[in-house]
Design a protein around this motif. Structure first.
Motif, PDB file in Angstrom:
ATOM      1  N   ARG A   1      10.746 -17.793  15.780  1.00  0.00           N
ATOM      2  CA  ARG A   1      11.136 -17.199  14.504  1.00  0.00           C
ATOM      3  C   ARG A   1      12.649 -17.282  14.266  1.00  0.00           C
ATOM      4  O   ARG A   1      13.099 -17.648  13.186  1.00  0.00           O
ATOM      5  N   ASP A   2      13.433 -16.955  15.284  1.00  0.00           N
ATOM      6  CA  ASP A   2      14.886 -16.992  15.118  1.00  0.00           C
ATOM      7  C   ASP A   2      15.370 -18.414  14.822  1.00  0.00           C
ATOM      8  O   ASP A   2      16.258 -18.617  13.989  1.00  0.00           O
ATOM      9  N   ALA A   3      14.792 -19.389  15.518  1.00  0.00           N
ATOM     10  CA  ALA A   3      15.192 -20.769  15.287  1.00  0.00           C
ATOM     11  C   ALA A   3      14.810 -21.213  13.877  1.00  0.00           C
ATOM     12  O   ALA A   3      15.564 -21.944  13.221  1.00  0.00           O
ATOM     13  N   MET A   4      13.645 -20.781  13.392  1.00  0.00           N
ATOM     14  CA  MET A   4      13.241 -21.171  12.038  1.00  0.00           C
ATOM     15  C   MET A   4      14.159 -20.543  11.001  1.00  0.00           C
ATOM     16  O   MET A   4      14.526 -21.183  10.007  1.00  0.00           O
ATOM     17  N   LEU A   5      14.553 -19.292  11.210  1.00  0.00           N
ATOM     18  CA  LEU A   5      15.486 -18.660  10.284  1.00  0.00           C
ATOM     19  C   LEU A   5      16.829 -19.392  10.291  1.00  0.00           C
ATOM     20  O   LEU A   5      17.455 -19.575   9.233  1.00  0.00           O
ATOM     21  N   ALA A   6      17.274 -19.826  11.457  1.00  0.00           N
ATOM     22  CA  ALA A   6      18.521 -20.589  11.540  1.00  0.00           C
ATOM     23  C   ALA A   6      18.391 -21.924  10.809  1.00  0.00           C
ATOM     24  O   ALA A   6      19.330 -22.385  10.150  1.00  0.00           O
ATOM     25  N   SER A   7      17.220 -22.546  10.908  1.00  0.00           N
ATOM     26  CA  SER A   7      16.993 -23.801  10.188  1.00  0.00           C
ATOM     27  C   SER A   7      17.001 -23.576   8.679  1.00  0.00           C
ATOM     28  O   SER A   7      17.524 -24.401   7.913  1.00  0.00           O
ATOM     29  N   LEU A   8      16.445 -22.450   8.233  1.00  0.00           N
ATOM     30  CA  LEU A   8      16.508 -22.122   6.808  1.00  0.00           C
ATOM     31  C   LEU A   8      17.955 -21.899   6.372  1.00  0.00           C
ATOM     32  O   LEU A   8      18.343 -22.299   5.266  1.00  0.00           O
ATOM     33  N   ASP A   9      18.744 -21.274   7.222  1.00  0.00           N
ATOM     34  CA  ASP A   9      20.167 -21.120   6.914  1.00  0.00           C
ATOM     35  C   ASP A   9      20.827 -22.482   6.734  1.00  0.00           C
ATOM     36  O   ASP A   9      21.663 -22.671   5.839  1.00  0.00           O
ATOM     37  N   ARG A  10      20.456 -23.426   7.589  1.00  0.00           N
ATOM     38  CA  ARG A  10      21.034 -24.766   7.482  1.00  0.00           C
ATOM     39  C   ARG A  10      20.618 -25.445   6.173  1.00  0.00           C
ATOM     40  O   ARG A  10      21.436 -26.073   5.501  1.00  0.00           O
ATOM     41  N   LEU A  11      19.338 -25.326   5.825  1.00  0.00           N
ATOM     42  CA  LEU A  11      18.881 -25.911   4.570  1.00  0.00           C
ATOM     43  C   LEU A  11      19.578 -25.274   3.378  1.00  0.00           C
ATOM     44  O   LEU A  11      19.963 -25.955   2.417  1.00  0.00           O
ATOM     45  N   GLU A  12      19.764 -23.951   3.431  1.00  0.00           N
ATOM     46  CA  GLU A  12      20.454 -23.261   2.337  1.00  0.00           C
ATOM     47  C   GLU A  12      21.893 -23.734   2.221  1.00  0.00           C
ATOM     48  O   GLU A  12      22.411 -23.914   1.100  1.00  0.00           O
ATOM     49  N   ALA A  13      22.557 -23.960   3.354  1.00  0.00           N
ATOM     50  CA  ALA A  13      23.929 -24.458   3.312  1.00  0.00           C
ATOM     51  C   ALA A  13      23.980 -25.852   2.702  1.00  0.00           C
ATOM     52  O   ALA A  13      24.897 -26.169   1.914  1.00  0.00           O
ATOM     53  N   LEU A  14      23.010 -26.694   3.030  1.00  0.00           N
ATOM     54  CA  LEU A  14      22.957 -28.022   2.430  1.00  0.00           C
ATOM     55  C   LEU A  14      22.718 -27.921   0.926  1.00  0.00           C
ATOM     56  O   LEU A  14      23.320 -28.673   0.139  1.00  0.00           O
ATOM     57  N   GLU A  15      21.881 -26.984   0.519  1.00  0.00           N
ATOM     58  CA  GLU A  15      21.620 -26.788  -0.906  1.00  0.00           C
ATOM     59  C   GLU A  15      22.885 -26.325  -1.622  1.00  0.00           C
ATOM     60  O   GLU A  15      23.201 -26.809  -2.720  1.00  0.00           O
ATOM     61  N   ARG A  16      23.609 -25.397  -1.015  1.00  0.00           N
ATOM     62  CA  ARG A  16      24.867 -24.942  -1.626  1.00  0.00           C
ATOM     63  C   ARG A  16      25.862 -26.095  -1.751  1.00  0.00           C
ATOM     64  O   ARG A  16      26.692 -26.112  -2.662  1.00  0.00           O
ATOM     65  N   GLY A  17      25.769 -27.048  -0.843  1.00  0.00           N
ATOM     66  CA  GLY A  17      26.645 -28.207  -0.907  1.00  0.00           C
ATOM     67  C   GLY A  17      26.202 -29.265  -1.894  1.00  0.00           C
ATOM     68  O   GLY A  17      26.834 -30.317  -2.000  1.00  0.00           O
ATOM     69  N   GLY A  18      25.106 -29.004  -2.606  1.00  0.00           N
ATOM     70  CA  GLY A  18      24.658 -29.907  -3.659  1.00  0.00           C
ATOM     71  C   GLY A  18      23.378 -30.660  -3.377  1.00  0.00           C
ATOM     72  O   GLY A  18      22.877 -31.382  -4.251  1.00  0.00           O
ATOM     73  N   ALA A  19      22.816 -30.523  -2.184  1.00  0.00           N
ATOM     74  CA  ALA A  19      21.574 -31.233  -1.869  1.00  0.00           C
ATOM     75  C   ALA A  19      20.379 -30.595  -2.566  1.00  0.00           C
ATOM     76  O   ALA A  19      20.342 -29.376  -2.772  1.00  0.00           O
ATOM     77  N   LYS A  20      19.432 -31.404  -2.933  1.00  0.00           N
ATOM     78  CA  LYS A  20      18.161 -30.935  -3.474  1.00  0.00           C
ATOM     79  C   LYS A  20      17.153 -30.856  -2.327  1.00  0.00           C
ATOM     80  O   LYS A  20      16.988 -31.815  -1.582  1.00  0.00           O
TER      81      LYS A  20
END
Length: 254
Positions: free
Chosen positions: A214-233
């Motif tokens: 669970r913790d690793a998946m939440l960290a992966s979601l954080d990474r995806l959110e950071a990529l989204e904030r950087g402009g990724a779809k």
């Protein structure tokens, strides 16, 4: 670098919504995407959907328990090989087969892309070789251990060497889950696969009922959110809107 990217719908799964997203009510029908990426250096397929045996007797292929939990909608012509052939692409001439992870709805068509080199995270491959972990995660070697040359990668991997297609480790859903970042002329797109089933998974951090870490998946979601904030779809793994960012191919192509 110019890429051609197409998304295929390789059937559907219908499940209790709460099984795949905390707080979900009723049932949800989810598409099973697969993707073709064409680069000047070669063609890659990202995930391969279900095994054709699931068109006739899903329980015999994936087991009674999984067939009861996930009602399969999968018809002849929806398998990855047929969809590639429908647009004039020879499944035997795909160079790379990139698997996000080894669950049955992502690797069931691997044998239909027979001559590709399979690219997978080392942690996922090693989990599949451990009998206890393989049983826990429902890995079936008939889906993914089918004779491909295997390229094991550790962490980020630049697929074509120019930054246009990059494997991104996004563990948690499974031990070695990976997503795929594409650098298109229109901007970056991330094929999240099961690191993030739905938009609400990312927005509200509503995880599936069963995850590896669970913790690793939440960290992966954080990474995806950071990529989204950087402009990724972000192309969510089982969201019906996946084709809004990665279009279906035309019915016929040269």
């Amino acid at each position: 670098m110019s890429l051609n990217v197409f998304g295929f719908g390789c059937g559907t799964l219908t499940a209790e919504f709460a099984r795949v997203m905390e707080g979900g009510e009723g049932h949800v029908t989810m598409p099973i995407p697969a993707f073709l990426i064409e680069h000047p250096k070669g063609r890659a397929v990202f995930d391969t959907g279900l095994n054709p045996a699931c068109q006739h007797d899903p329980a015999a292929r994936i087991g009674e328990e999984m067939a009861a939990a996930y009602r399969i909608g999968f018809h002849p012509g929806q398998e990855i090989s047929a969809q590639l052939e429908a647009i004039g692409r020879d499944p035997g001439k795909i160079d790379l087969l990139i698997n996000s992870h080894f669950h049955f709805d992502h690797v069931g068509g691997n044998a239909l892309v027979p001559n590709a080199t399979m690219v997978v995270q080392r942690r996922e491959w090693e989990a599949s070789r451990d009998p206890d972990k393989a049983a826990l995660h429902g890995y079936d070697p008939r889906d993914f251990d089918v004779g491909h040359t295997i390229r094991l990668v550790d962490g980020e991997f630049d697929v074509f060497g120019d930054g246009s297609v990059t494997c991104l480790p996004t563990p948690g859903h499974s031990p070695g889950h990976q997503s795929l970042r594409l650098r298109l002329a229109s901007g970056d797109v991330v094929l999240a696969a099961d690191a993030c089933y739905f938009c609400r998974t990312l927005r509200d951090r509503r995880l599936p009922r069963h995850v590896d870490d669970r913790d690793a998946m939440l960290a992966s979601l954080d990474r995806l959110e950071a990529l989204e904030r950087g402009g990724a779809k972000i192309v969510f793994g089982h969201d019906p809107a996946f084709r809004s960012l990665v279009p279906a191919p035309p019915e016929a192509m040269a």
